[in-house]
Design an enzyme around this catalytic site. Sequence first.
Site, PDB file in Angstrom:
ATOM      1  CD  GLU A  66      -5.039  -0.182   3.714  1.00  0.00           C
ATOM      2  OE1 GLU A  66      -4.690  -0.143   4.901  1.00  0.00           O
ATOM      3  OE2 GLU A  66      -4.750  -1.103   2.950  1.00  0.00           O
ATOM      4  NE  ARG A 104     -14.052   0.309  -1.057  1.00  0.00           N
ATOM      5  CZ  ARG A 104     -13.736  -0.477  -2.070  1.00  0.00           C
ATOM      6  NH1 ARG A 104     -14.410  -1.595  -2.279  1.00  0.00           N
ATOM      7  NH2 ARG A 104     -12.743  -0.157  -2.865  1.00  0.00           N
ATOM      8  CB  SER A 137     -21.395   6.186   5.267  1.00  0.00           C
ATOM      9  OG  SER A 137     -22.126   5.636   4.191  1.00  0.00           O
ATOM     10  CD  GLN A 145      -2.629   1.609   0.376  1.00  0.00           C
ATOM     11  OE1 GLN A 145      -2.421   2.571  -0.353  1.00  0.00           O
ATOM     12  NE2 GLN A 145      -3.674   0.802   0.230  1.00  0.00           N
ATOM     13  NE  ARG A 183      -4.853   7.142  -0.301  1.00  0.00           N
ATOM     14  CZ  ARG A 183      -5.301   6.261  -1.160  1.00  0.00           C
ATOM     15  NH1 ARG A 183      -5.376   4.981  -0.820  1.00  0.00           N
ATOM     16  NH2 ARG A 183      -5.663   6.621  -2.369  1.00  0.00           N
ATOM     17  CD  GLN A 193     -17.577   0.952  -5.105  1.00  0.00           C
ATOM     18  OE1 GLN A 193     -16.520   1.291  -4.603  1.00  0.00           O
ATOM     19  NE2 GLN A 193     -17.983   1.371  -6.288  1.00  0.00           N
TER      20      GLN A 193
END
Length: 291
Positions: A87, A89, A62, A46, A48, A70
């Site tokens: 990542e 989610r 949410s 990853q 980020r 998704q």
Amino acid sequence: MATKKNRGLGTGLDAFFSNDPLQDLNQSSEGIKEIELKEIRPNPYQPRQIFDQDKLKELADSIAQSGVFQPVIVKKGVNGYELIAGERRFRASKLAGKTLIPAIVRDYTDEQVLEITVLENLQREDLSPIEEGQAFVTLIKKLNLTQDEVAKKVGKSRPYITNYIRLLQLPDSVKGLVETRKLSNAQARALLKLQDPEAIERLAKKVVNEGLTVRQIEKYIDENQGVNKAAKKTAVEPTPFVRSTRSSLEDLLDTKVKIQQSMRGKGKIEIDFASEDDLARIIGLLNVEAD
């Protein structure tokens, strides 16, 4: 976040997805299953490293109310699963106190996981310049690619790749300023004219505090940091031949070239390179054999 088509990254992803779940997960029911979050390991590739905590909290709220729309993409590992895409989610679901998450299980090699992860993150356009530069280095080192090959894969020019990789030469404290958007990509590149890390750090603080532009940074370096007084006394204006030669070398080597000439006719040539891989490329263009 909607994907912008002009980034040129779709081809790289399409090479791995027959029906690309990253582009059309809502219309796909391929192998979707509920997997326990504790069975999923974060993606080691990853790129980020910084996640906006406020946006992550919004997503978690949410998900807590409406669930995950998704599915994430995972691959089966020796113990559990390895996350490939999704990542935010994944993190938000854990933050929301969920124990399960919808997932699509795909069978990929480690090399494919690496490339998909990096390209998927670059495609989303929210990596910091430092993260983007590190992503390019990861592709170069892990997949044994050249900068030219990375440039073609992500739909960018080779100088673009080089400029982002060069940012990794900055001191850690200055990288932090770039990652938090206190310094722009262009401002950070201008600081690289300085060779001394401490000098870079001092000037970076001045840039942030006073809001210096790129041109002001370059002027400050020329006047206060980057001028060799002795060389200034003996230096002469480059002749048309020297200027033409410098331009030709820059076109050939695709990097910055500096030619300094003294009043006595002697001089030196400086050629910038961004990494050992970039140096090897330049050596090859000059037809020089390195041991």
